[in-house]
Design an enzyme around this catalytic site. Structure first.
Site, short mmCIF file in Angstrom:
data_model
loop_
_atom_site.label_atom_id
_atom_site.label_comp_id
_atom_site.label_asym_id
_atom_site.label_seq_id
_atom_site.Cartn_x
_atom_site.Cartn_y
_atom_site.Cartn_z
N SER A 8 0.84 -1.20 0.00
CA SER A 8 0.00 0.00 0.00
C SER A 8 0.88 1.25 0.00
O SER A 8 1.69 1.44 -0.91
CB SER A 8 -0.96 -0.06 1.18
OG SER A 8 -1.96 0.93 1.08
N ASP A 40 -8.86 -4.39 -5.91
CA ASP A 40 -8.35 -3.66 -4.73
C ASP A 40 -9.15 -2.38 -4.53
O ASP A 40 -9.24 -1.54 -5.42
CB ASP A 40 -6.87 -3.32 -4.94
CG ASP A 40 -6.19 -2.85 -3.68
OD1 ASP A 40 -6.79 -2.06 -2.93
OD2 ASP A 40 -5.03 -3.27 -3.43
N HIS A 44 -7.13 -5.96 -0.55
CA HIS A 44 -6.02 -5.01 -0.55
C HIS A 44 -4.74 -5.77 -0.26
O HIS A 44 -4.44 -6.09 0.89
CB HIS A 44 -6.30 -3.95 0.52
CG HIS A 44 -5.34 -2.81 0.53
ND1 HIS A 44 -5.00 -2.11 -0.62
CD2 HIS A 44 -4.64 -2.23 1.54
CE1 HIS A 44 -4.15 -1.15 -0.30
NE2 HIS A 44 -3.91 -1.20 1.00
#
Length: 524
Positions: free
Chosen positions: A236, A463, A493
């Site tokens: 991320s 995602d 995610h």
């Protein structure tokens, strides 16, 4: 439906966070100059010896809880503090301490080096995150010391603080999607009070918690750990941090993975719009799964549109009248939206989202409030980690743009077009940095890294938080011969922890054997 202790425990150990819709301001950059070459201060810091010791329980700023348990085979977790310059423009000046954690490789004779993790946020504690997910990385630990850290501003590393727990309870219960001028004034006043609290509690740190400084910290860490190259696993926001590192230190990049990729070309508004679309796509997929299960799904509606209309209606009712949540706290519209977003990070959480929506429809907001608490870093005792304070501080010093409430309001139509559920929430959040006391650094990060070793860039088609389109953008921005694209056709995610053997095998072969997959490889 009452929320069980097991559900609370599962939800409140989640470490993923919603990236704050960013910041902005014209004015001078808050970035610091590169450290002088040959600095005695940096040379001395690079040769420091870490004093590894058994890890204590996580601090309240890291989320609290017990000390990490030994790994399979009895390998203990070890913790240490590394000194780094407060200001890299003055490397001989004041220093700060960064908290590190490691578990040593099982096969020391075939050890490749350290594998440094950043789990995202920004604001997530790596000192708590790595032990929480270590079971997924046991194969990699065969030849790497697993290492993570609390970046500057985060957790135990000179963490940013902005408000008391009681003040945060009140702040997160506010209406962040105002319907009239009175509510707009209330939100603006609250944002100003929060920003003032950050300045009062953490003023000297605020200009220095940005991603460029965190990247410099990682290169110092590489040297202190004794590695010629930085082997890196970024998830991320960790992909943005990794990209900035690769730009600053391309020749020092070892084997690096970017998973759940932040689009490096997106500014504040584009990034927020992308997230609105990403969470809407994840909600569409959740609703379709519900429809496909027929009577086994507890939500009203026989089509995706009908289920989502139910959710929109529920949020509208919560805007008028919050419902009982946990203890004496009520579930508001904003907290419900936040909780829905949190549950969309992983398909494993869809069951909680369905239960939480069904319960809220019956007047019980406990489960959605627990999901929102997880997002905001609140534990069952009412203590907050500093995850969201650090998130705000890092985003607001990174990004230049500063949207007023009025400017955010003007952009609501395009956000509502992107998502009926998340549009208002994401659109108004553009104003998050409007009253921040420190100017920002960039329109978007520079991640070009000519000459770097191949970096594996992994995107997931479903995602919600870092939409799949960012994967290709990162590959292109890194430059020819650097970014290697791998696609996971799935939900959630992050791909490596999704359970996909195809992804795990490709990543493991890359880290353990140096085998770079063909760019464009797809996994299901």
């Amino acid at each position: 439906m009452p929320i069980s202790a097991a559900q609370r425990a599962a939800l409140l150990t989640a470490t993923t966070v919603l990236l704050a819709a960013g910041c902005s301001d014209s004015g001078d950059s808050a970035s610091e100059p590169a450290p002088p070459s040959g600095s005695a201060g940096l040379a001395g810091l690079a040769s420091q010896k870490l004093e590894w010791a058994p890890c204590p329980p996580p601090s309240p700023a890291e989320g609290g809880g017990p000390a990490p348990s030994p790994l399979p085979g009895g390998t203990p977790w070890e913790c240490a503090f590394m000194k780094a310059p407060l200001d890299y423009g003055e490397p001989d000046g004041e220093t700060i301490e960064l908290a590190l954690i490691r578990a040593r490789a099982r096969d020391q004779n075939r050890r490749i080096g350290s594998l440094v993790y950043n789990f995202g946020g920004p604001g997530g504690s790596g000192v708590t995150g790595l032990p929480a997910f270590a079971g997924d990385y046991e194969k990699l630990r065969s030849r790497y010391d697993l290492v993570s850290f609390d970046p500057r501003g985060v957790g135990r590393s000179e963490g940013v603080e902005c408000a008391t727990d009681k003040e945060l309870d009140a702040y997160y219960a506010l209406d962040f999607t105002p319907d009239d001028l009175a509510e707009e004034r209330t939100l603006s006043t609250a944002q100003k009070k929060y920003a003032n609290g950050c300045e009062n509690e953490s003023g000297p740190m605020l200009p220095r918690v940005g991603t460029e400084n965190a990247a410099r910290d990682m290169d110092l860490m590489r040297q202190v750990l004794g590695d010629d190259k930085l082997h890196y696993f970024g998830i991320s926001y960790g992909t943005e941090l990794g990209g900035v590192y690769a730009h600053l230190f391309p020749k020092n990049v070892g084997r690096a993975l970017f998973d759940a990729v932040v689009d490096p070309d997106a500014g504040t508004e584009e990034g927020a719009l992308g997230q609105a679309r990403g969470f809407q796509l994840a909600l569409d997929n959740f609703a379709k799964d519900c429809v496909d299960r027929g009577d086994a799904c507890s939500l009203p509606g026989s089509t995706v549109a009908e289920i989502e209309a139910f959710i929109v209606g529920l949020l509208a009712e919560l805007d008028k009248k919050p419902i009982p949540g946990i203890g004496d706290r009520k579930l508001t519209q904003t907290q419900a939206t936040n909780g829905i977003a949190q549950a969309l990070y992983s398909k494993e959480y869809w069951q909680y989202l369905e239960q939480g929506l069904d319960a809220a429809d019956g007047g019980d907001g406990a489960l959605l409030l627990a999901l929102s608490d997880s997002m905001n870093g609140r534990d069952q005792n009412g203590s907050y980690s500093n995850i969201q304070a650090a998130n705000a501080a890092i985003n607001c010093v990174d990004f230049k743009e500063r949207f007023t409430l009025g400017q955010a309001k003007e952009r609501l139509p395009k956000f509502r077009e992107a998502s009926a559920v998340f549009g208002d929430y994401m659109g108004w959040a553009l104003s998050s940095c409007s009253q921040w006391p420190v100017p920002g650094t960039w329109e978007h990060p520079d991640v070009s890294a000519p000459g770097a070793a191949p970096i594996l860039v992994v995107g997931t088609t479903g995602d919600p938080a870092t939409p799949y389109e960012g994967t290709k953008a990162m590959v292109e921005a890194l430059g020819d011969g650097v970014g290697v694209e791998l696609t996971y056709e799935g939900e959630g995610h992050g791909a490596y922890n999704s359970g996909s053997k195809c992804v795990q095998n490709a990543v493991d072969a890359y880290f353990l054997e140096g085998k770079v997959p063909a760019s464009g490889t797809r996994c299901k």
